[in-house]
Design a protein around this motif. Structure first.
Motif, PDB file in Angstrom:
ATOM      1  N   ASN A 247      11.528 -60.504  39.429  1.00 55.22           N
ATOM      2  CA  ASN A 247      12.536 -61.528  39.720  1.00 55.22           C
ATOM      3  C   ASN A 247      12.012 -62.951  39.668  1.00 55.22           C
ATOM      4  O   ASN A 247      12.782 -63.877  39.412  1.00 55.22           O
ATOM      5  N   VAL A 248      10.723 -63.157  39.921  1.00 57.49           N
ATOM      6  CA  VAL A 248      10.193 -64.519  39.879  1.00 57.49           C
ATOM      7  C   VAL A 248      10.301 -65.090  38.468  1.00 57.49           C
ATOM      8  O   VAL A 248      10.769 -66.218  38.259  1.00 57.49           O
ATOM      9  N   GLY A 249       9.874 -64.323  37.473  1.00 52.45           N
ATOM     10  CA  GLY A 249       9.962 -64.795  36.091  1.00 52.45           C
ATOM     11  C   GLY A 249      11.393 -65.009  35.643  1.00 52.45           C
ATOM     12  O   GLY A 249      11.720 -66.018  35.006  1.00 52.45           O
ATOM     13  N   ARG A 250      12.268 -64.054  35.971  1.00 54.72           N
ATOM     14  CA  ARG A 250      13.666 -64.172  35.579  1.00 54.72           C
ATOM     15  C   ARG A 250      14.318 -65.383  36.233  1.00 54.72           C
ATOM     16  O   ARG A 250      15.032 -66.159  35.574  1.00 54.72           O
ATOM     17  N   ALA A 251      14.106 -65.546  37.531  1.00 57.10           N
ATOM     18  CA  ALA A 251      14.708 -66.679  38.242  1.00 57.10           C
ATOM     19  C   ALA A 251      14.189 -68.001  37.700  1.00 57.10           C
ATOM     20  O   ALA A 251      14.942 -68.976  37.575  1.00 57.10           O
ATOM     21  N   SER A 252      12.905 -68.067  37.358  1.00 58.10           N
ATOM     22  CA  SER A 252      12.318 -69.307  36.846  1.00 58.10           C
ATOM     23  C   SER A 252      12.953 -69.710  35.527  1.00 58.10           C
ATOM     24  O   SER A 252      13.319 -70.877  35.325  1.00 58.10           O
ATOM     25  N   VAL A 253      13.113 -68.746  34.621  1.00 55.38           N
ATOM     26  CA  VAL A 253      13.675 -69.052  33.303  1.00 55.38           C
ATOM     27  C   VAL A 253      15.172 -69.334  33.401  1.00 55.38           C
ATOM     28  O   VAL A 253      15.678 -70.303  32.821  1.00 55.38           O
ATOM     29  N   LEU A 254      15.904 -68.502  34.156  1.00 53.55           N
ATOM     30  CA  LEU A 254      17.350 -68.703  34.284  1.00 53.55           C
ATOM     31  C   LEU A 254      17.665 -70.044  34.951  1.00 53.55           C
ATOM     32  O   LEU A 254      18.531 -70.796  34.494  1.00 53.55           O
ATOM     33  N   GLY A 255      16.960 -70.343  36.040  1.00 57.03           N
ATOM     34  CA  GLY A 255      17.205 -71.592  36.756  1.00 57.03           C
ATOM     35  C   GLY A 255      16.859 -72.809  35.922  1.00 57.03           C
ATOM     36  O   GLY A 255      17.595 -73.801  35.904  1.00 57.03           O
ATOM     37  N   THR A 256      15.734 -72.744  35.193  1.00 56.42           N
ATOM     38  CA  THR A 256      15.312 -73.879  34.372  1.00 56.42           C
ATOM     39  C   THR A 256      16.265 -74.100  33.197  1.00 56.42           C
ATOM     40  O   THR A 256      16.637 -75.232  32.878  1.00 56.42           O
ATOM     41  N   THR A 257      16.688 -73.009  32.551  1.00 54.43           N
ATOM     42  CA  THR A 257      17.592 -73.128  31.408  1.00 54.43           C
ATOM     43  C   THR A 257      18.944 -73.684  31.835  1.00 54.43           C
ATOM     44  O   THR A 257      19.506 -74.573  31.177  1.00 54.43           O
ATOM     45  N   GLY A 258      19.480 -73.175  32.951  1.00 54.33           N
ATOM     46  CA  GLY A 258      20.767 -73.681  33.433  1.00 54.33           C
ATOM     47  C   GLY A 258      20.705 -75.149  33.796  1.00 54.33           C
ATOM     48  O   GLY A 258      21.605 -75.930  33.457  1.00 54.33           O
TER      49      GLY A 258
END
Length: 469
Positions: A247-258
């Motif tokens: 979840n750390v990697g997913r949250a980092s990419v999703l949050g940054t892209t949004g």
């Protein structure tokens, strides 16, 4: 680094309650963390979309529309950093993020510098956010005519999120989700709606500073970095995230892209609706943009409320990070033990000390009559944030060089190496663009921590010697 980077960490065996590779019980504790993927993503996006988006169109206006190009390049670099943090968190999912990665790879001193520099970034960022928030509060309640009222409002905006943090991580997560949703809606409205009122004639020159497009883009990127601080938020809070390896990697990419999509569209909308000459002197550029779009002042007031909600949410998240930045280092004996004291899942003294320092910095900036307090604070954080970014990307490259070749397919190795080198080069570019004044002040902040390290390392080694005797 002439000696093996592993030796300093092994020599520090007497430190309490800290291991670099969590065992089964600790891993199980991580699996039962308080934050799921939605909350972790909201934490990343909420910390990234703070005061930056509401102030930065005016802050980069002196460089012209070349700053839009800087935004695009910065977005690519920020996503690369997010991917690197995700990979490092998969390897070591402990609370502390950049500190944990630097210490595991290069030893105690590198870990300390990372934690110290990141801690400075967090509470200086809170001071900058408070300065930005006061500009939007003035749209609703004219207070900037009084220095006393301005300082009081800035302090209140810092201490309310601190109280929410002291109430426990459950409340931190709830505030973060609510504030992220409330601020995302009006930001998206301005970002999309502004395109219908877009006037290219208002955008101003491409290279307004006259320093060349490369120099202007680099200088603008140093300021814009502040708007992407927070990409590491999920990694910093890995110990509070459920299933952090995924979840750390997913949250980092999703949050940054949004956040990047909102940033690029929002800045473009403001550039195309507010005249460049007016934007240079604006203290609330999004409010000015909405007033131009719809006429009157009601739209600007609505955006001012959204900006305050956004900044309060960001202050809430950054206050949590300000407490967690020294937490892991304190448990390893590299920071004073008071930073590791927890109540209701929150390092309580870390919150209090960090918000106290941010408050002091806020008062000093306003009391000194600085006309560009926001830009000064932003540039300092551009330097201090780059230090842990560089050490984290260097740690990723270190693990690849050390032996990851035998564990992954060649194609994946080349991809990870290219990603790490790109993130490292990106961090160096940001450091170069911060400017001499910011690097000078940042180095003073950074080197002041060496005395703290000397004291803590000396005391720890003394205790180890006494136990051996």
């Amino acid at each position: 680094m002439q000696t093996s980077p592993v030796l300093p960490r092994q020599a520090a065996s007497p430190t309490p309650a800290a291991v670099d590779h969590p065992g089964p019980e600790q891993a199980e504790k991580h699996k039962g963390g308080r934050f799921g993927l939605p909350t972790a993503t909201a934490l990343v996006m909420g910390n990234i979309i703070g005061g930056g988006i509401f102030m930065l169109p005016a802050a980069v206006a002196p460089y012209g529309t070349v700053s839009l190009l800087a935004f695009a390049v910065l977005t690519v670099g920020a996503i690369a950093l997010a991917l690197v943090f995700g990979k490092l968190a998969r390897r070591n999912p402990r609370t502390g993020g950049p500190y944990v990665y630097a210490r595991e790879a290069f030893g105690d001193f590198a870990g300390f510098l990372s934690a110290w520099s990141y801690w400075i970034t967090t509470w200086v960022s809170n001071a900058a956010l408070a300065v930005a928030a006061v500009g939007y509060l003035d749209v609703l309640l004219p207070i900037q005519h009084s220095k006393l009222l301005t300082i009081g409002a800035a302090l209140l905006l810092q201490w309310l999120p601190a109280l929410a943090n002291l109430a426990g991580t459950r409340y931190v997560g709830a505030v973060q989700i609510v504030s992220t949703v409330l601020k995302f809606i009006p930001l998206a409205l301005v970002a999309v709606g502004g395109l219908f009122f877009f006037n290219p004639a208002k955008m101003g020159p491409f290279d307004a500073s006259g320093s060349g497009w490369v120099g202007g883009m680099t200088a603008a990127a140093a300021i814009l970095l502040f708007s992407y601080l927070g990409v590491e938020s999920a990694a910093m809070s890995a110990g509070q995230v459920r299933d952090p390896e995924r979840n750390v990697g997913r949250a980092s990419v999703l949050g940054t892209t949004g956040a990047a999509l909102v940033y690029l569209l929002g800045t473009l909308a403001v550039f195309g609706t507010v005249a460049h000459s007016r934007l240079l002197h604006s203290s609330a550029p999004f409010s000015d943009a909405v007033n131009v779009m719809f006429g009157g002042s009601w739209g600007g007031s609505v955006i001012a409320v959204a900006a305050l909600v956004s900044m309060t949410g960001a202050l809430n998240g950054w206050t949590l990070l300000a407490a967690q930045a020294p937490y892991a280092a304190a448990r390893d004996g590299l920071f004073p033990a008071v930073f590791a004291v927890e109540k209701r899942g929150v390092p309580v003294y870390g919150v209090l000390i960090s918000v106290g320092l941010a408050s002091l910095l806020t008062v000093l900036n306003f009391a000194s009559g600085a006309q560009s307090a926001f830009e000064i604070l932003v540039l300092v954080t551009s330097f201090t944030a780059t230090v842990p970014y560089l050490l984290s990307t260097a740690a990723q490259l270190y693990w690849l060089v050390r032996g990851e070749q035998g564990k992954v397919a060649p194609g994946r190795l080349l991809r990870d190496a290219a990603l790490g080198l790109g993130a490292f080069a990106f961090s160096i570019w940001l450091l170069a663009g911060a400017g001499y004044a910011a690097v000078y002040q940042g180095v003073l902040f950074l080197f002041a921590g060496i005395l703290v390290y000397v004291w803590m390392a000396g005391r720890r080694d003394q205790r180890g010697t006494e136990r051996a005797v």
